[in-house]
Design an enzyme around this catalytic site. Sequence first.
Site, PDB file in Angstrom:
ATOM      1  N   LYS A  83       6.924  15.460   0.665  1.00  0.00           N
ATOM      2  CA  LYS A  83       6.104  14.510   1.426  1.00  0.00           C
ATOM      3  C   LYS A  83       6.744  14.242   2.796  1.00  0.00           C
ATOM      4  O   LYS A  83       7.935  13.913   2.873  1.00  0.00           O
ATOM      5  CB  LYS A  83       6.040  13.176   0.669  1.00  0.00           C
ATOM      6  CG  LYS A  83       4.681  12.847   0.095  1.00  0.00           C
ATOM      7  CD  LYS A  83       4.774  11.599  -0.747  1.00  0.00           C
ATOM      8  CE  LYS A  83       3.553  10.746  -0.628  1.00  0.00           C
ATOM      9  NZ  LYS A  83       3.650   9.536  -1.452  1.00  0.00           N
TER      10      LYS A  83
HETATM   11  O1  G3P Z   1       2.025   6.541  -2.651  1.00  0.00           O
HETATM   12  C1  G3P Z   1       1.467   5.943  -1.558  1.00  0.00           C
HETATM   13  C2  G3P Z   1       0.391   4.905  -1.799  1.00  0.00           C
HETATM   14  O2  G3P Z   1      -0.421   5.237  -2.850  1.00  0.00           O
HETATM   15  C3  G3P Z   1       0.824   3.491  -1.692  1.00  0.00           C
HETATM   16  O3  G3P Z   1      -0.085   2.568  -2.203  1.00  0.00           O
HETATM   17  O4  G3P Z   1      -0.715   0.309  -2.946  1.00  0.00           O
HETATM   18  O5  G3P Z   1       1.476   0.644  -1.744  1.00  0.00           O
HETATM   19  O6  G3P Z   1      -0.693   0.799  -0.540  1.00  0.00           O
HETATM   20  P1  G3P Z   1      -0.008   1.000  -1.832  1.00  0.00           P
END
Ligand code: G3P
Length: 235
Positions: A83
């Site tokens: 990533k």
């Molecule tokens: O892995 C990245 C992403 O899915 C993060 O999600 O909920 O922290 O915005 P969130």
Amino acid sequence: MKIFLDSANLAELREAVSWGAIDGVTTNPSLVAKEGKEFFPLLKEICETVDGPVSMETVSRDAEGMVAEGVEFSKLHPNIIVKCPLTKEGLKATRQLSQRKIRVNVTLCFSASQALLAAKAGAFFVSPFVGRLDDISQDGMALIADIKTIYTNYGFTTQILVASVRHPLHVVAAARLGADIATMPFSVLEALVKHPLTDSGLERFLKDWEKLPASAKSTKPPASLAARPAASRRP
Ligand code: G3P
């Protein structure tokens, strides 16, 4: 649409695998830090737990560092996807890693213009964060629709990995739009299963079943019906 679990928690991953529900995993530095375990051994165990792509995020700010990390990550397991963030340095690293045939998930994507550049740099996955856009009153799913149109228009093979998924409707909307993958926390995966009518329907079925006399409700077939040769069974 493929479903990935956005988690570095082995218990959650094992549970989701046992449901036959997930096709891969995404992690990020926040999720890994939450587990409080050593990075490489944890990621290796994740790869051994889930048979599918596992995204592992670089933590350098410059392309050179990202490429060096990505090369090491890619040696850990054939399912590793590196990533890189959607910055100028991240795009440089994406280009170099993809030229070396190392698959890259370009993350922290918040606009269609960014997604176009990720595809041009050779990204294997692009991760638009729908929930974080919704949080600031922008329409996260509209971004998915735009990226889908752009990638279709020009035949880009970069897969759209919908990230920052917060609830089941994000998942359904992603599938309607033809996204390739949605990644979600375990709580959202659990919410996908649940329906109150399933629960109340099952309760009613099992209550009715209890009304049968004990002698009538064996779920094992009586000897007279068991193990008939295949030829004597009706089609
Ligand atoms: O892995 C990245 C992403 O899915 C993060 O999600 O909920 O922290 O915005 P969130």
